[in-house]
Each structure stands twice: as structure tokens, then as C-alpha cells.
Design an enzyme around this catalytic site. Structure first.
Site, PDB file in Angstrom:
ATOM      1  N   CYS A 276     -40.314   1.197  10.093  1.00  0.00           N
ATOM      2  CA  CYS A 276     -40.977   2.253  10.848  1.00  0.00           C
ATOM      3  C   CYS A 276     -41.377   1.814  12.259  1.00  0.00           C
ATOM      4  CB  CYS A 276     -42.154   2.854  10.080  1.00  0.00           C
ATOM      5  SG  CYS A 276     -43.009   1.729   8.969  1.00  0.00           S
ATOM      6  N   ARG A 305     -39.488  -9.833   2.538  1.00  0.00           N
ATOM      7  CA  ARG A 305     -40.863 -10.145   2.130  1.00  0.00           C
ATOM      8  C   ARG A 305     -40.881 -11.570   1.604  1.00  0.00           C
ATOM      9  NH1 ARG A 305     -42.221  -4.415   0.523  1.00  0.00           N
ATOM     10  NH2 ARG A 305     -41.341  -3.426   2.366  1.00  0.00           N
ATOM     11  N   GLN A 323     -33.039  -1.129   2.267  1.00  0.00           N
ATOM     12  CA  GLN A 323     -33.674   0.187   2.148  1.00  0.00           C
ATOM     13  C   GLN A 323     -32.803   1.260   2.771  1.00  0.00           C
ATOM     14  OE1 GLN A 323     -37.488  -0.121   4.067  1.00  0.00           O
ATOM     15  NE2 GLN A 323     -38.525  -0.656   2.162  1.00  0.00           N
ATOM     16  N   ASP A 325     -33.621   3.852   4.478  1.00  0.00           N
ATOM     17  CA  ASP A 325     -34.869   4.320   5.060  1.00  0.00           C
ATOM     18  C   ASP A 325     -34.628   5.508   5.983  1.00  0.00           C
ATOM     19  OD1 ASP A 325     -37.557   4.128   5.227  1.00  0.00           O
ATOM     20  OD2 ASP A 325     -37.604   2.274   6.378  1.00  0.00           O
ATOM     21  N   HIS A 327     -37.040   8.056   8.930  1.00  0.00           N
ATOM     22  CA  HIS A 327     -38.315   8.490   9.504  1.00  0.00           C
ATOM     23  C   HIS A 327     -38.087   9.765  10.294  1.00  0.00           C
ATOM     24  CE1 HIS A 327     -38.935   4.152   8.809  1.00  0.00           C
ATOM     25  NE2 HIS A 327     -40.060   4.610   8.320  1.00  0.00           N
ATOM     26  N   LYS A 410     -49.018   9.546   0.110  1.00  0.00           N
ATOM     27  CA  LYS A 410     -47.614   9.615  -0.297  1.00  0.00           C
ATOM     28  C   LYS A 410     -47.436  10.607  -1.446  1.00  0.00           C
ATOM     29  CE  LYS A 410     -47.451   5.265  -1.719  1.00  0.00           C
ATOM     30  NZ  LYS A 410     -46.786   4.132  -2.355  1.00  0.00           N
ATOM     31  N   HIS A 456     -42.221   9.251   6.414  1.00  0.00           N
ATOM     32  CA  HIS A 456     -41.383   8.142   5.931  1.00  0.00           C
ATOM     33  C   HIS A 456     -40.681   8.630   4.660  1.00  0.00           C
ATOM     34  CE1 HIS A 456     -43.986   5.010   8.080  1.00  0.00           C
ATOM     35  NE2 HIS A 456     -44.701   6.107   8.143  1.00  0.00           N
TER      36      HIS A 456
END
Lengths: 582, 582
Positions: A276, A305, A323, A325, A327, A410, A456
Site C-alpha cells: 500500500c 516478513r 499477494q 494485491d 488498492h 476490514k 485494500h
């Protein structure tokens, strides 16, 4: 309420187990025995005696024999000395008693069926009436340090499974056995989907051509759903100066989970744990008019991570996570349409695999404001928006207080897989905070700066975790459209090879992923090899097929089409692939 | 030979410049004046005097005036004392003279046209006959520390351009001016293809939707060429334990160029600077039979180099580089077929953009064996294989001694862009060494282990660098198939909007990337905006088009199709897109 009752039953069964242990091993020293997920355990010091799984049956039988006598619990408050006398010679209980007394708390002994134990309470009031004698089972023996400290003595832990009913117990046992058979780590290796390398390290899967193909098919499917809804792909580097995360707030919250890099010039960089903040920079690079809104950025990319190696497990917990992902940068009055569009994608996507979805509304916990960015009014607005939406959608949801991301609430989607296991999958997050931190705005109809909102929206989330879920959901037998090899062609003998290669060529030219097995093995062996690889379809080619210029197509679930033409075969396969059937 | 002659001319011109400087600035102190790429320079201490670009014209005129007197060079060996007397008061020459004398070397003074300088030689013997007075030009003035050391005094450097002929000089100047106009950093911003963010850091481009689209189209094209040749995609993590690079040899050679990561558990990881070591692990995860060979792995993924920030420049030099990488694992007798297949891909790919390719044979330098893995016999075999291949192909090549990778020789492809600049692009590398280090083998027909060979084959190489090349090659005017927006639809006024939107919808439904400009600007302004964005086609919609339900299609190069039907428009566009024309 149901859960509390079940916990009480489980705790009661720990007492019942302790009584059985003492009957069989009078010198055993009891320590602690709580209720846990799926059952209970009791940690016991058996002295010199070795107790193994083989001893569980007799203990279980004794528990069943004693249960009818467990009509009602009584309890009694005692002094420190009374308690110490009761458990004289048991250094574990002595330690516990002294601790309770030192804290100034009341010491209580609970008794049922003639058995007394030191306990905090939380039992079935009338065990014999409440507990079905067939709803529990001693499961296994394991080692456990007293109080979990490896400096202490190693005790023997006896695990029991316990559920409200025998049906629930059986279902759980079935699920466990199925899960073992379906373990994605085992199947991933057998099917050649991914590997781990000693030289590369744990938690870092490498994907073979077959595994990569499945990942790409899944990713393409997500894109196929996103593209008509106006998403656009973007591309970002995997590292950044730490300044980006200081602005986003990630540095303050998660610095220790980041892989950090000191450059040759002594700058501090981090590998991205999320996408993000980078995506905000693309949005922010141009001035946006209200006419440009929303901007919807999608990117399938890895995040990282720094997990503890003890936490790593197959694909479920890895160091590098892919991911899918996205946005969405939008105006407040666009939140509803954008969220609903994402919701549609999620429902379509998960529906394709037969996952049933539940919704959790993951809100912030107002009692721990230090865990979140932004003030109460921002959270009220964001949570209000999502709540409205769920109400409009007319669904019921699980309330997840304290489950929000640090930047916003979320909607989490919970799937139930083919053996009934529950997994968190996709998520839609509403974020008023990062747009504020990064100063993201558009110029509205009045020519004023208007702060935008970020949504997200990952669909698979972690592709690694989703792959592990999917492998186990299908027990490795992927549906036709996802199978790395869709059809195996098995010529019965050498003289069928040429015709078989002909069929192979035609299938490949038609975009079907086919392979030929023209080894010198017997047909039986070839069929078994194909079944081990869980291939959706086999085409066996012998004299009959060669003469009539047909094929015999066999599906893995007893489906059989004898002597059909090549065109008919293609229509049949194409239809299933295009509709993502199987 | 030609190059040496040109270098001598350039060096001679540095002397000629020095003479002109002394004529105009008698107290100036000369220091050093070598030949360089594209010309020459001279570093001068002008004392208090300020010399700028404005002074170059008069110096250049003086050079031209003096050149006819430069008939022949003479030289003279002198003692230290003679030399020091000659350059009395010039501390720079004094320092140089003493150094030469201290090394025990001969001190030589060169004289031509009445001007004498301390020099190592390397001049045109007869400058007036050899140097075309119109083939050079003083270019610019810059600052430069004496001997490049910032602790020393800042001198004035005068740069000159010099070529064999005026035609070459003019071509170079044109190229420079064109290059400035085409600068990808400027065009990348204007066309909205990529951005840099202060928070993310230099050398880390972020790609907008438009830029990502172009990257993906290029990458898809490479895949389109690879797929029918049996390549398969794989996926690897971007980090690894350092053990992988210790085995591959990268750690010993390039440790300081790697981004290194210390994990929370104190393990040392690195971000990948190359993909080959990871790919070996996928090959090595299964036992391979000769029947499985070759294995061809392709992956477009980022690699990372810890470059000094001073070296970073636009997309040409970045910290995170996307490679369209591939590695073929094959047997020795498969090298030829596999290399030829890659060569085909490279020729087709670069041919599409009109790049002319030259080949450089990048061999190891036997005089510096410490720079390479493996012994002479391995290098002889690998280089012999590539040489045979080039001979078979019947091409001429540039010999690149010392240009090999540390693990093997390469065929490097050199492209010439639309303004004549020369760039290294694709490469095919033959590697016997990494397969040995990683113990990679297949089981051959005799049931024995046979070491395999690796061929490294990137087509674009760095997508970032290729994008910068392409942007400048096309001056931002991408061919139709690559243009992020292929057609702009320009309604003349509001009343044409509806029909314009109709056309937009139909184009989009047909897979054409179209945009509408229904702002309230004049048609002229809309056309200018579309031209600034270098859009390939415009569709202007006015009364005539609306009445006749046609469109007027205008190409950016004076191409115009008036009043054609929508179907005709589509056929025209589709044909150009499918053939990658424009």
C-alpha cells in the site's frame, strides 16, 4: 454459551482422566489439566514409569467406567495448610498452592465421583447427565516441560479429544485423518508443484513449472474478474528507504518484522511487508481530478516478513509471500460501489472452488487506541460505512472486535473447505488513515482539495497460503482447468505410439495441456502412474481406437467415453475448461 | 587502426587547444590534455580569470587559424632540469616531470606549430594534412579537480568534440541533440510511464498503469516467442541464505554488490542479484533422465544490486532490475539447437523494433584466470562450442576478450538505435561451471550420471534498461501495438459526445485501448494534447461523422482516413496491432 458449556465438559474430562490415572498409577503426581481446542489434556509426572499411547485404552475404559459415579461437583474452600496436606508429596501442586495463597486468593478444591483436585472451577455441574460417554477419546501422549519451561522437568501430557456429541467427535477424527492425507507439503512434493532447497533456506518455496502454472492460472482468473471492473496493473520495486514506512506508520508498528538492509552507503532500506505505501506514491505522483477517480491499482507481487524459523510451515507460513494485491483510491461517495465490486469478485472467485463464505466484521478495539492510527471519529466513519454496506447486502456477520488492521476496519471472508475446516481468506479493508498520512487528495467539483479514501482488496491474499488451501481442499486433484497436465495419453504398446503422438499433437495445438506416456511399462502401471498424479483425464489408445481413428477418454471419477472422435473429445474438454467445471 | 589514428588526431587537437589558450591567456597554466571518447579535453588553471562557454568560439577560431602551421611534430628528450626550466612556474607540470624522472623514465617534449608540451606521444604526424579543420568543435567548459582528487585545486576543463570527418561530427552533434529531446527521463514523466518517489528512494522506479502496460506487452511478446520453443515458467523467492551464493561462486566474486539482510535470528540472507543459482535448485530437486532434457525455465523477476547512488540514472542504472530471464539445462549435444533457438528469438524480437544487431563474442582473458571459475580446458570447450555455432551461422563478430561472465563465455548482441547509438542488449551465456559447482546431472542412456550444461538467455535483459532504450528509440511515439492509449476520440462539441461514447464503447469491446477527450476545450487544443501524448491515432467526431455513422481516423504521421465505417476502422487497427506494425 455453547462454547462455554463445551469448555466445561472438556475441563471435567481432564478431572475424570486424572482419577483414572491415579487408579492405574497410584504414585503418579498430577500437575495441571486444562480444556483446550478440540478437547483437554493433563500433565502428569509418572516418576520412573513410562506411559505410552498403548496405555490410553485402559485409561479411557476406566474413565467410562467411572463417569456414571460423577453425578455432581462439590467444592470447598481450604486454607494453605489444608491444601498442602491434601497434596503432600506433590511438589507441583505445592508450588501452585503457595502461589495462589501468596497472591491472597482463595484456594478451592473441587470434588466429583470421589475424586478431588485443586482447581479454578469451570466444570459441568452434573457430568453424568451432561457428558456423552462416547463423545470423547484419549488421543495421544506427548512430552511437556512443567509450566512450559525447558529448565523444568519433562512431564507426560495425555491429550484427549472431546466434543458435544459422538457425531462431532467422529467428524473431527475424520477431518484430522483426511487432513493428514491431504497435507499440502506431502502432496506438493508428490505432484511436483513446489520445492524447498537447503541452500535457499526454510520458508522460501521455489515453484516448479507445474506449480507456477497453477499459480498463474489462479492469478489470471483474478485479473479476468478485476479487469472489466476498471483495475489497472502497476509495478513497484521490492525495497524502499525506511522513510516510506515512517510516513505510513509501518515502521512504528512493525519495524521488527521487516527485513532490513544496510546499503553500502549506510542507508537503511527495508523489503516491503505490504504494497500500500508504494501504491500511494503512484497515486500521488500526479494531481488527480474528481474526473480521474477512482484509481484502481492491482499488482501481484511478493512481500516479506522476518518470521521466526520455528513458525515456518510448508506454504502456510513463509518468508516471501506473493499477494494478489489491489488498492482503490476513491472518494467517500464511491466507497459503496467499489466495495460491492470487490465483494462480487470475491464471491465469484471463491464460489468457483465451492468454498462457502462467512463474513467477519473486523473492527478496532476502542480500549486499546495505541494499536491504531487515527482518532475515534475516523474509525466511527470507516466502520459505519462498512456496517451500512453489510446491512444493505443483507448478510449476517461475525463481530470481530480488535481484529481491524492498524489503519482501518476490514470485512474478512472466512471459507469452509471440503473437509469442513475454517480458514480466513480474502479481505476488504477501508483506510482513511494512510491517505491522511500521505496527504492524498483529488480536486473536487468545487476546485478544492478533497482527501481520498483507500480500499485494500486482496482476493487470494497470499498465493502461497491459498495454494496450500486449494491443494488440501482438492486433495491434489485439481479441477480440469487448473490441472498442470489435463490429459495423459497412454498407448497400449509401441505400435500405437504414432497414432498416440498424433492425438497429443492435436490436443496441444488446441491448447490442451497433454502428455504422453510411451514408456515400456504395462498399461496398468501407466494408469496407476497417471492416477497418482491425480490427472483429470486419460486417453487410452489401442488397436480399436487406432482402426476407428477415435479415442477412449476416461475421467478420474469413473467417467468413461469409449470410442469417441477427436472433435467430440475436444468439445467435451473445452466446455469443462471454459466453465471451470470438474 | 582507424581508432588509433582518430585518438592521435584528438590528442593533437588537445595540443592545438593548449596553444590557443596560451595565446589568449598568457598566464594560464596548462596541466593535462588527453584524447577521450568523442574528442578531447584540456585541464587548465586560469588563475583568477573566469573562462566560460562564451569564450570557446574565439579559442576555436584561433585553433583553426593556427592549424595550417602544424605541419609536423618533432620531439626531443630532455633532462629533468631542462624540463623544469621549460615549465618554470607551472606547479602541475613540475609535479608531472618529477614523477616521470623519479620513475626513471625518459622525459620527452613534443613540438608542433611552434608550441611545445610535455607529453607521452601519440599524435598525428602531419596534423595539417591529417586533420579536417571542420571536423572538431569546442563543446563546453566544466570544473575538474587536479588529478581527479577533490582535495586538490579545481581547474577549468575545456571539452572538444573531434571526429574523422565533418560528417561524423555533425552526426554526433545531431545524435546528442536528438538524445536530449528523447531523454527517457523527460519523456517517461511527460507520458506518465514511471515515477520516482522521494520516500522510496533513487534508483527505484515505480511503474504507472501506462508504463506497466508497455512492460507487460513486451514481456508477453518474449513469452509468445519462448512458449512454442518449450520454455516453462518457474517462480522463485527474491531472497536466499548466503550458502546458495557461496556454492555458485557469486559470494566470492560479488559479495559487496549484494543487498545483505541480517534476520532477527541473525542469519545472513541476500537479495538475489541473479536468478541462475535459484533455478539450479528447481532443476536439482528431481532426478532427471536424458528423456527429460532439456529443461527450459523462464521467469520475469526482479534482481537487486547495491549500486552507489552517484551511479544511478533514470532507468539505465537502477537498484531493482526486472529481468526476463531464462535458463536452459541441457546436454552438450543439445547446446547448438538450444542456442540457435534463443538466437532466433533474439533476432525476431529486436527485428520487430527495427534494431540492427551486431554480435560480440565475449571470451575470458587467459591472462587473468583469477577472475573466472573453472580451468582452461572447460573454457576452451565452452568457447569452442560458441565459436562453432557462430561460424555455422555464417556471421562476423566483434572479438570481446575479457568480456565473459565469470562462469562462462557469452554471445552478446549489440543494437543500433534509431539515432545511431550503440547499445548492448540480449546475451546468450554458456555455462559449464555452475552445473559443476551445484552437481547438476542427468542419467544418460547408459544409466550413468552425466553433467549438464546451463545456457543463460535473457532477451530484453533488464526491462528497465530496455524500456529506456525503447522510449528513446521511438522518442516516446510507441508503435500502435505498444501504445498505452491507441486511439483518442475527440468529439468536436457536446452534441457529438453521445456518438463518441458509442464509438469508444465499441473500440474497447474490440480490445482497442481507447480514450475519449470530452473536455470543453477546443478541437485544436484536444488534438495538441493527443499529439503531446504521442498517441498513434485520433478519431475526430463532428456533424458529418455523426450523420453518416462513420469516423475520421487520423494517424500521427499524416495518415488520414476520412468518413470510414467503424468496421473498416477496426480492421485497419487490428491488422497493424496483430502484425506489430506502425
Amino acid at each position: 454459551m455453547e462454547q462455554e458449556k463445551l469448555n466445561n465438559q472438556r475441563h471435567t474430562l481432564a478431572h475424570l482422566l486424572a482419577q483414572a490415572v491415579i487408579e492405574h498409577y497410584p504414585s503418579a503426581k498430577l500437575t495441571l489439566g486444562p480444556a483446550v481446542d478440540n478437547g483437554f489434556y493433563y500433565d502428569i509426572d509418572f516418576g520412573g514409569e513410562k506411559v505410552t499411547d498403548a496405555d490410553l485404552q485402559k485409561l479411557e475404559a476406566t474413565m467410562r467406567k467411572n463417569l456414571p459415579k460423577w453425578t455432581a461437583f462439590t467444592h470447598q474452600e481450604v486454607t494453605r495448610d489444608e491444601a498442602l496436606t491434601q497434596f503432600d508429596g506433590n511438589e507441583y501442586k505445592t508450588e501452585l498452592i503457595n502461589e495462589i495463597a501468596d497472591r491472597g486468593e482463595t484456594i478451592i478444591l473441587y470434588t466429583c465421583g470421589g475424586f478431588t483436585d485443586l482447581c479454578r472451577g469451570g466444570h459441568s455441574d452434573h457430568p453424568v447427565d451432561e457428558i456423552d460417554a462416547e463423545s470423547f477419546k484419549l488421543d495421544r501422549v506427548a512430552g511437556a516441560y512443567w509450566r512450559g519451561d525447558e529448565k523444568n522437568k519433562m512431564l507426560t501430557r495425555i491429550y484427549g479429544l472431546a466434543f458435544a456429541t459422538k457425531v462431532d467427535l467422529d467428524a473431527f477424527i475424520f477431518q484430522q485423518e483426511e487432513a493428514k492425507k491431504r497435507d499440502h507439503r506431502k502432496l506438493g512434493k508428490e505432484l511436483g508443484l513446489f520445492i524447498f532447497s537447503e541452500l535457499v533456506g526454510p520458508g522460501l518455496p521455489l515453484w516448479t513449472p507445474k506449480g507456477t502454472l497453477v499459480r498463474e492460472l489462479l492469478n489470471d482468473y483474478v485479473w479476468e474478474l478485476r479487469k472489466p471492473r476498471g483495475y489497472q496493473k502497476v509495478t513497484i520495486p521490492h525495497i524502499t528507504k525506511k522513510e516510506l514506512y515512517e510516513t505510513s506508520g509501518h515502521w512504528a508498528k512493525y519495524a521488527e518484522d521487516l527485513f532490513k538492509i544496510k546499503t553500502r552507503e549506510d542507508h537503511l532500506f527495508a523489503m516491503k511487508p505490504m504494497n500500500c505505501p508504494h501504491h500511494t506514491q503512484i497515486f500521488d505522483a500526479e494531481q488527480r481530478s474528481y474526473r480521474d477517480m477512482p484509481q484502481r491499482y492491482a499488482e501481484t507481487t511478493m512481500v516479506y516478513r522476518d518470521e521466526q524459523s520455528g513458525e515456518l510451515s510448508g506454504l502456510s507460513r513463509v518468508l516471501s509471500i506473493t499477494q494478489d494485491d489491489a488498492h482503490v483510491f476513491c472518494r467517500e461517495n464511491q466507497i459503496e460501489d467499489e466495495t460491492m465490486a470487490i465483494w462480487d469478485i470475491i464471491e465469484t472467485f471463491y464460489g468457483t472452488f465451492g468454498f462457502k463464505l462467512q463474513v467477519r466484521f473486523s473492527r478496532h478495539d476502542p480500549s486499546t487506541p495505541e494499536k491504531y492510527l487515527g482518532g475515534e471519529e475516523v474509525w466511527a466513519k470507516a466502520e459505519g460505512a462498512l456496517k451500512n454496506l453489510m446491512e444493505k447486502k443483507g448478510i449476517t456477520w461475525i463481530d470481530g472486535i480488535g481484529e481491524a488492521a492498524f489503519y482501518g476496519p476490514k470485512i474478512d471472508f472466512i471459507a469452509r473447505d471440503s473437509i469442513g475446516r475454517v480458514l480466513q481468506v480474502a479481505t476488504i479493508q477501508l483506510d482513511f488513515n494512510q491517505p491522511k498520512s500521505f496527504g492524498l487528495f483529488c480536486i473536487n467539483e468545487q476546485g478544492e482539495k478533497e482527501q481520498v479514501v483507500m480500499i485494500h482488496a486482496a482476493i487470494m491474499g497470499s498465493i502461497e497460503r491459498f495454494m496450500s488451501t486449494l491443494i488440501e481442499h482438492y486433495a491434489g486433484a485439481f479441477p480440469l482447468w487448473l490441472s498442470p497436465v489435463q490429459v495423459a495419453i497412454l498407448p497400449i504398446s509401441d505400435k500405437h505410439s504414432e497414432y498416440a503422438r498424433d492425438v497429443l499433437g492435436k490436443l496441444k495445438a488446441s491448447g490442451i495441456r497433454a502428455e504422453i506416456d510411451d514408456s515400456r511399462e504395462s498399461l496398468g502401471k501407466k494408469i496407476r502412474a497417471a492416477k497418482t498424479q491425480k490427472l483429470p483425464y486419460l486417453i487410452v489408445i489401442g488397436d480399436k481406437e487406432m482402426e476407428s481413428q477415435t479415442v477412449t477418454l476416461e475421467g478420474r471419477n469413473d467417467e468413461k467415453h469409449e470410442g469417441i472422435t477427436f472433435d467430440a473429445t475436444l468439445i467435451l474438454l473445452r466446455e469443462k475448461i471454459d466453465n471451470k467445471n470438474n
